[in-house]
Design a protein around this motif. Structure first.
Motif, PDB file in Angstrom:
ATOM      1  N   GLY A 527      35.323  71.508 100.062  1.00 25.45           N
ATOM      2  CA  GLY A 527      35.633  70.608  99.900  1.00 25.45           C
ATOM      3  C   GLY A 527      37.210  70.100 100.698  1.00 25.45           C
ATOM      4  N   LEU A 528      38.247  70.666 101.387  1.00 23.87           N
ATOM      5  CA  LEU A 528      39.134  70.917 102.072  1.00 23.87           C
ATOM      6  C   LEU A 528      39.160  70.075 103.186  1.00 23.87           C
ATOM      7  CD1 LEU A 528      40.149  72.988 100.030  1.00 23.87           C
ATOM      8  CD2 LEU A 528      41.833  73.122 101.219  1.00 23.87           C
ATOM      9  N   ALA A 529      41.077  69.304 103.660  1.00 25.01           N
ATOM     10  CA  ALA A 529      40.429  68.224 104.248  1.00 25.01           C
ATOM     11  C   ALA A 529      41.251  69.301 105.651  1.00 25.01           C
ATOM     12  CB  ALA A 529      40.738  66.712 104.049  1.00 25.01           C
ATOM     13  N   GLU A 530      40.984  68.745 106.963  1.00 25.18           N
ATOM     14  CA  GLU A 530      41.770  69.501 108.171  1.00 25.18           C
ATOM     15  C   GLU A 530      43.259  69.109 108.237  1.00 25.18           C
ATOM     16  OE1 GLU A 530      41.687  72.340 111.763  1.00 25.18           O
ATOM     17  OE2 GLU A 530      39.913  71.481 111.598  1.00 25.18           O
ATOM     18  N   VAL A 531      43.953  69.824 108.465  1.00 27.43           N
ATOM     19  CA  VAL A 531      45.287  68.554 109.207  1.00 27.43           C
ATOM     20  C   VAL A 531      45.487  68.869 110.388  1.00 27.43           C
ATOM     21  CG1 VAL A 531      45.683  67.348 107.502  1.00 27.43           C
ATOM     22  CG2 VAL A 531      46.675  69.385 108.347  1.00 27.43           C
ATOM     23  N   ARG A 532      46.390  68.543 111.520  1.00 27.01           N
ATOM     24  CA  ARG A 532      46.841  69.171 112.848  1.00 27.01           C
ATOM     25  C   ARG A 532      48.194  68.211 113.384  1.00 27.01           C
ATOM     26  NH1 ARG A 532      41.331  70.272 116.778  1.00 27.01           N
ATOM     27  NH2 ARG A 532      39.998  70.877 115.479  1.00 27.01           N
ATOM     28  N   ARG A 582      44.625  68.399  98.756  1.00 27.22           N
ATOM     29  CA  ARG A 582      43.553  69.347  99.613  1.00 27.22           C
ATOM     30  C   ARG A 582      43.071  69.409 101.173  1.00 27.22           C
ATOM     31  NH1 ARG A 582      39.688  71.263  95.288  1.00 27.22           N
ATOM     32  NH2 ARG A 582      38.630  71.932  96.073  1.00 27.22           N
ATOM     33  N   LEU A 583      44.784  70.404 101.830  1.00 32.64           N
ATOM     34  CA  LEU A 583      44.571  70.244 103.019  1.00 32.64           C
ATOM     35  C   LEU A 583      44.853  71.470 103.339  1.00 32.64           C
ATOM     36  CD1 LEU A 583      46.983  67.548 103.188  1.00 32.64           C
ATOM     37  CD2 LEU A 583      45.124  67.090 104.075  1.00 32.64           C
ATOM     38  N   PHE A 584      44.849  71.308 104.281  1.00 34.80           N
ATOM     39  CA  PHE A 584      44.478  72.960 105.364  1.00 34.80           C
ATOM     40  C   PHE A 584      44.803  72.709 106.980  1.00 34.80           C
ATOM     41  CE2 PHE A 584      40.427  73.055 106.529  1.00 34.80           C
ATOM     42  CZ  PHE A 584      39.886  73.421 108.110  1.00 34.80           C
ATOM     43  N   HIS A 621      38.332  68.872  90.828  1.00 37.61           N
ATOM     44  CA  HIS A 621      36.773  67.505  91.356  1.00 37.61           C
ATOM     45  C   HIS A 621      37.246  66.863  91.134  1.00 37.61           C
ATOM     46  CE1 HIS A 621      35.337  68.128  87.324  1.00 37.61           C
ATOM     47  NE2 HIS A 621      35.932  68.985  86.842  1.00 37.61           N
ATOM     48  N   PRO A 622      36.712  66.216  91.627  1.00 39.96           N
ATOM     49  CA  PRO A 622      36.286  64.526  91.411  1.00 39.96           C
ATOM     50  C   PRO A 622      35.697  63.935  89.967  1.00 39.96           C
ATOM     51  CG  PRO A 622      36.011  65.308  93.223  1.00 39.96           C
ATOM     52  CD  PRO A 622      35.748  66.122  93.123  1.00 39.96           C
ATOM     53  N   GLN A 623      36.439  62.855  89.540  1.00 39.47           N
ATOM     54  CA  GLN A 623      36.068  62.728  88.044  1.00 39.47           C
ATOM     55  C   GLN A 623      34.516  61.886  88.012  1.00 39.47           C
ATOM     56  OE1 GLN A 623      38.816  60.107  86.063  1.00 39.47           O
ATOM     57  NE2 GLN A 623      37.286  59.998  84.402  1.00 39.47           N
ATOM     58  N   HIS A 624      33.811  62.511  86.743  1.00 39.46           N
ATOM     59  CA  HIS A 624      32.300  62.343  87.152  1.00 39.46           C
ATOM     60  C   HIS A 624      32.756  60.669  85.762  1.00 39.46           C
ATOM     61  CE1 HIS A 624      28.292  61.150  85.859  1.00 39.46           C
ATOM     62  NE2 HIS A 624      28.453  61.855  87.033  1.00 39.46           N
TER      63      HIS A 624
END
Length: 830
Positions: A527-532, A582-584, A621-624
């Motif tokens: 669930g992480l998003a990649e950055v460059r 949540r970045l990598f 985690h996302p809220q329900h």
């Protein structure tokens, strides 16, 4: 690059709408990233028909019944004398903001209620006529937007020009492309401001004409320089057509002379400058290097310290302009100027960039000179400037054009194989189409006879065309560049998107690349998003490598940690009220200054390592909607993710997560070798932000060996890395037998890690152990000091039958026995 739609039509008289031009340029030339109607302030105005009109007694006013298309007839009072029943006029409804800055309101006038306003040309900003309202000749129905009836105002297109296409930094350059795409021929300016036929006085070093002299002393910094003298001008505001043209390109109108120089820059792509001839010592212009200690005040009023590396434009006594960057204050054109010295030149791109950076200046001129201008277009640009200045400012040309320096070198031809075009593009494009496409944008295409071209190194039996690029296309030097031209002019959307048969490569991917792929897949699945981000940061010279020519002066260093970049990305999110981060990144760091690393020979050597960096904060985690607020990410989440990433990066290796010394939380080891850490990340964060955690793991050192040709060896001591064999993918059927699960609560000493206990459980559990999960930690009543209670859930399954209770009890007994014998761990009793 700001483009005026009307200016483009002056070069290419096409019939396309601005929207169609935008789409055509985006599909074939460069992305149009901006689209702005310059008279968008007239969008609220509509066409209205006067149904009935009568005069208001004892006044010049008229009381009118107006149909504005709303379905209700409106009463409108008007003071213009030319209102006629049945005629149509521009109409501003109640609430409309007028170009002059006031809002139309419902009001009473002489006892009559007025609901809107019938507008004159002056009130719409379309002229100076205040005497009467603007009568329209149109069959449009009442309520039709005024902009749909009258072609009012220009449209500005913002073109995203890449560095390899400086020819697109002018209306002429884009018009060439538009002419090729539409088939409409280009047309040159005519009328009173057409370019006159002017003689050119050429000399490599010095030329004199019109009472002025030009002398070239720095041919490296200025390959070509053109000058001309225009006498008897009157400096005044620009006429409307010139003012509208430069303003449509996003430039402020100053006066007729300066506006002409800006029109040549944005119209033809050639920066030029106008000097007050009376301020030039001995009416002489010298192109030379700056002298040591020399200073000059530029047009922005700033005194600049010059260095001998800079090319200057000087008179017989002092510098009057920074070549290719900005003019000087002492020689600028003023309202009292009557005689002009006009300059058009070609300056060295590298020298211009170094000068611009040293002075901290960036101008439209330097932007173009740094990327390269058309060296063959200087004379045409000068002639165009002379013609426009004489037309809008009066005066006369004294003498001819003075040209010093070497002429441009001829362009080399490039061989083109139609078979190669088809192989690269996957489409059959005929020889006639190739010739037509390339010729339409200025390329000279010659078909070769049998055996021709061999002397140039071409294989005569393959090469069909000899193609010479035009002088404005510096980027075309190879066959593949020509193929790209054919592709874009043919249309990328017309090329097939089917995958043809191909032969897979036998060269394996580099281990670093393969490890990066595994890590990316793992983190995206989590669930992480990649950055460059770019690898530049604000560091210090003691610990970071400084870049000689940084992209930004506030970030001149190469980073030593990926968390330096990721922390700034997290702060960017926090300033926009987004706290769940949540970045990598999989990227490089650059070590060698007070940092430990491997593979570096000698002190002071730079070392590049490929790492994965992660920053986590916010909700787990996302809220329900059915639950309360989710828990926030803590250090244990970071530790678990670090282990997961390490196992993906180094499959089959022994992974360890050990407590570390401050400020790190844990050290990550692979086969007992330290490769990374889990840390708390310090951020410039608001009070509501949750703690941030960072993970950084080294995947390996970037190889520094040169690529060796066949038969050559790489540098001594460097061994190419080998990728581990790819494990075979094993499939097994979904289970059809029931699982048997039980829990083990164990008393574990604080000094003993849960991972060690889990290792014994996995080893002793055997092949039928399907899953093992730690689900509870307890300290308190019934648990001795120095110990904690850890509980695992173990799930067993036989692939072919149901496990019996006796087998499960035997497994439990065997596990407890192994734990006590190997670790001294006993079960926790009630």
């Amino acid at each position: 690059m700001n483009l005026s739609h009307e200016w483009l039509k002056a070069f290419v008289p096409h019939a396309l709408s601005a929207e169609e031009v935008r789409d055509l340029l985006t599909a074939h030339v460069a992305t149009v990233e901006g689209f702005e109607r310059l008279r968008a302030d007239l969008a609220p105005f509509v066409v209205a028909r006067v149904v009935e009109t009568r005069k208001v007694p004892d006044t010049k006013l008229s009381f009118n019944t107006v149909d504005d298309g709303s379905g209700t007839l409106l009463e409108v009072v008007c003071g213009a004398p030319n209102v006629t029943a049945g005629a149509v006029y521009p109409f501003a409804r109640t609430g409309t903001m007028m170009p002059a800055g006031f809002k139309i309101e419902k009001k009473k006038i002489r006892g009559f209620t007025s609901n809107g306003m019938l507008c004159s040309a002056a009130e719409l900003g379309l002229g100076e006529d205040h005497a009467g309202i603007l009568e329209l000749t149109t069959d449009a129905a009442p309520g039709t937007p005024l902009l749909d009836v009258l072609p009012l105002g220009d449209v500005r297109l913002v073109l995203d020009v890449l560095p390899n296409r400086p020819d697109l930094l002018s209306h002429l350059g884009v018009a060439r492309e538009l002419s090729a795409l539409t088939g409409v021929p280009m047309q040159l300016a005519d009328g009173p401001h057409a370019a006159p036929a002017v003689d050119v006085v050429r000399d490599p070093r010095a030329a004199t004409s019109g009472g002025a002299t030009v002398r070239l002393e720095d041919p490296e910094g200025c390959p070509q320089y053109l000058g001309a003298v225009v006498r008897g001008v009157t400096v005044a505001p620009s006429p409307a057509w010139l003012r509208e043209r430069v303003e449509a390109a996003g430039v402020r109108s100053i006066n007729n002379v300066v506006d002409v120089t800006n029109a040549v820059l944005h119209g033809l792509g050639h920066p030029m400058h106008a000097f007050d001839l009376a301020t030039l010592a001995e009416q002489t212009v010298v192109i030379r290097r700056a002298r040591a200690g020399e200073k000059m005040t530029t047009l922005d009023g700033v005194e600049r310290a010059l260095t001998p590396e800079m090319t200057m434009i000087a008179d017989a006594a002092r510098s009057i302009a920074v070549a290719g960057v900005m003019g000087g204050e002492a020689s600028e054109v003023k309202a009292t100027t009557t005689d002009l010295f006009l300059e058009v030149a070609s300056f060295d791109p590298k020298r211009t960039r170094l000068t611009r950076r040293a002075l901290g200046l960036s101008t439209d001129a330097s932007y173009r000179f740094e990327r390269g201008i058309d060296p063959n277009g200087l004379v045409d640009a000068m002639r165009a400037a002379i013609g426009m200045i004489v037309a809008v400012a009066g005066g006369r040309l004294d003498g001819g054009i003075m040209a010093v320096g070497a002429g441009p070198a001829p362009r080399s031809a490039v061989g083109l194989r139609p078979a190669r075009v088809q192989a690269v593009l996957g489409a059959l494009i005929t020889e006639e189409e190739i010739t037509r496409y390339l010729s339409s944008v200025g390329f000279r295409v010659l078909r070769l006879g049998e055996g021709e071209g061999v002397e140039k190194g071409w294989r005569g039996e393959d090469v069909v065309f000899s193609v010479t690029p035009p002088s404005w296309r510096h980027d075309v030097t190879r066959e593949v560049d020509l193929i790209e031209e054919v592709a874009r002019l043919h249309g990328y959307d017309r090329l097939p998107d089917t995958i043809e048969a191909y032969r897979p490569t036998t060269v394996p991917d580099h281990p670093l690349f393969v490890a990066g792929l595994r890590v990316r897949d793992t983190l995206v699945a989590a669930g992480l998003a990649e950055v460059r981000p770019v690898p530049f940061v604000k560091g210090d010279d003691a610990s970071h490598w400084r870049v000689t020519n940084p992209l930004a002066e506030d970030e001149p260093h190469l980073r030593v940690s990926l968390l330096e970049s990721l922390a700034r990305r997290a702060e960017y999110n926090l300033t926009r009220m987004h706290g769940d981060v949540r970045l990598f990144e999989v990227g490089s760091v650059f070590l060698g200054k007070r940092h430990g690393h491997s593979g570096v020979q000698g002190a002071g050597a730079i070392a590049e390592e490929v790492r994965v960096g992660i920053v986590l904060m916010g909700a787990r985690h996302p809220q329900h909607f059915a639950d309360g607020p989710p828990p926030v990410i803590d250090a244990w989440d970071a530790k678990g993710l670090a282990e997961r990433v390490a196992r993906a990066a180094f499959p089959g290796a022994a992974i360890g997560i050990e407590p570390a010394e401050d400020p790190a939380l844990w050290a990550i080891t692979v086969d007992a070798r330290a490769v990374g850490t889990v840390d708390r990340v310090t951020l410039d964060a608001p009070v509501w932000a949750s703690p941030a955690f960072g993970i950084e793991l080294t995947l390996g050192a970037m190889p520094v060996a040169c690529v060796a040709k066949p038969g050559e060896s790489v540098h001594a001591g460097v061994r190419p890395a080998s990728a581990p064999p790819t494990p075979a993918v094993r499939y097994r059927p979904l289970p059809t037998t029931p699982a048997a699960a039980f829990d083990l609560a164990l008393l574990v000493p604080d000094a003993l890690s849960a991972a060690d206990v889990e290792q014994v459980l996995r080893t002793s559990g055997g092949e039928m152990l399907e899953s093992l999960a730690l689900f509870d930690e307890f300290r308190g009543a019934g648990v001795p000091d120095g110990m904690r209670s850890l509980a695992w859930r173990l799930t067993f399954r036989h692939p072919e039958r149901t496990l019996r209770d006796k087998e499960i009890d035997g497994r439990r007994s065997q596990l407890l026995k192994s734990l006590e014998n190997q670790l001294g761990v006993k079960p926790r009793t009630a």
